[in-house]
Motif scaffolding. Structure first.
Motif, PDB file in Angstrom:
ATOM      1  N   ARG A 143      60.118  87.294  34.352  1.00  0.00           N
ATOM      2  CA  ARG A 143      60.662  88.048  33.199  1.00  0.00           C
ATOM      3  C   ARG A 143      59.580  88.942  32.606  1.00  0.00           C
ATOM      4  O   ARG A 143      59.834  90.099  32.264  1.00  0.00           O
ATOM      5  N   ALA A 144      58.360  88.412  32.510  1.00  0.00           N
ATOM      6  CA  ALA A 144      57.262  89.196  31.931  1.00  0.00           C
ATOM      7  C   ALA A 144      56.971  90.431  32.779  1.00  0.00           C
ATOM      8  O   ALA A 144      56.525  91.459  32.271  1.00  0.00           O
ATOM      9  N   LEU A 145      57.244  90.331  34.083  1.00  0.00           N
ATOM     10  CA  LEU A 145      57.004  91.472  34.982  1.00  0.00           C
ATOM     11  C   LEU A 145      58.216  92.410  35.025  1.00  0.00           C
ATOM     12  O   LEU A 145      58.237  93.368  35.808  1.00  0.00           O
ATOM     13  N   ASP A 146      59.233  92.070  34.201  1.00  0.00           N
ATOM     14  CA  ASP A 146      60.457  92.881  34.147  1.00  0.00           C
ATOM     15  C   ASP A 146      61.196  92.928  35.472  1.00  0.00           C
ATOM     16  O   ASP A 146      61.837  93.944  35.795  1.00  0.00           O
ATOM     17  N   LEU A 147      61.121  91.857  36.241  1.00  0.00           N
ATOM     18  CA  LEU A 147      61.901  91.826  37.484  1.00  0.00           C
ATOM     19  C   LEU A 147      63.373  91.699  37.112  1.00  0.00           C
ATOM     20  O   LEU A 147      63.709  91.120  36.085  1.00  0.00           O
TER      21      LEU A 147
END
Ligand code: XMP
Length: 274
Positions: A143-147
């Motif tokens: 989520r933090a990597l915006d996947l």
């Protein structure tokens, strides 16, 4: 999900120095290759290696679950080595997570990407950025990597794929049954929000199709709740949903004779069948 997150993380770290590779083993879920192509469209250098025939050849005649994992682990590495030679890479980045290591180090089983690795590998280093994380922590990284949500929120799927959802030898016919049945189960059980829902081809039994007795495949359906995959509870699924799955799985494949629902928790059963 783990390897996708590892790839995104490595790309963030080293950018174009990464040679992202997706090996199409033929053991993956319906639509997986197309999904990967879309998700990673932003990585210009993504390579999709069609290794379906090579994996089937390597798995021919193998019935032991551990031998299957080793054959798959070995073939994965051979595929990566081939690409590494082409692009002159010296290290391999893998999406190994903590439970993979724990289970492989103990006596439970060797994960294809840990104990299933061959003794001799043509890589100077193996980089495992998520080796200390549990699944829910990997989701946070994703989520933090915006996947996309299809990656970060999707239910876990084992690296050896449908091979551990087929008891005994992996054949093209069993793979086709397993692929379609897993697709039906994922669709029909989505509203239950399971940790994992799956279908396994577990053997053959007699059935009646039309006017004929057939000796068809038996498909087991499993849906579990879990926090980290180390223990799990079989889900309470309503009868109508189970009947809908049964009707779709037997209807869509004329060679399936029966559908069973697995009520066993982990322990004593594992989540996967092999
Ligand atoms: P089991 O079947 O041992 O599975 O209860 C626990 C979790 O691990 C996944 N699993 C695997 N993942 N390589 C993987 O990458 C494997 O060989 C493997 N075997 C099982 C399984 O899907 C579940 O989430």
């Amino acid at each position: 999900m783990d390897s996708s997150t590892a790839a995104a993380l490595a790309y963030e770290a080293v950018g174009d120095q990464l040679a992202p590779v997706y090996v199409d083993t033929g053991l993956m879920r319906k639509g997986e290759t197309e999904g990967i192509r879309e998700t990673f469209a932003y990585m210009d250098s993504l390579r999709i290696v069609d290794a379906r025939e090579r994996f089937l050849d390597e798995l021919a005649g193998i019935t032991d679950p551990e031998a299957k994992r080793h054959a798959i682990g070995e073939q994965f590495i051979r595929e990566f080595e081939t690409v590494a030679r082409e692009v002159d890479a010296d290290s391999l980045v893998q999406g190994t997570i903590y439970p993979d290591r724990i289970e492989s180090e103990g006596t439970i089983k060797s994960h294809h990407n840990v104990g299933g690795l061959p003794d001799v590998m043509d890589f100077e280093g193996v980089v495992e950025p998520m080796r200390d994380l549990y699944k829910d922590e990997v989701r946070e990284v994703a989520r933090a990597l915006d996947l996309e949500e299809v990656v970060s929120e999707r239910m876990p799927f084992p690296g050896p794929g449908l091979a551990v959802r087929i008891i005994g030898e992996v054949t093209e016919e069993k793979l086709a049954v397993a692929r379609e049945a897993n697709h039906v189960v994922e669709e029909e059980l989505e509203e239950y929000d399971p940790w994992q829902a799956l279908a396994a081809v577990i053997g053959k039994a007699t059935g009646v199709k039309g006017d004929n007795r057939v000796h068809g495949w038996v498909v087991a359906v499993r849906s579990v709740e879990s926090r980290d995959g180390m223990t799990a509870r079989a889900q309470d699924i309503d009868w109508e949903t189970l009947q809908r799955i049964q009707s779709r799985v037997t209807g869509e494949n004329e060679n399936v004779a029966r559908v069973l629902y697995d009520v066993t928790h982990k322990p004593p059963a594992t989540i996967e069948y092999e």
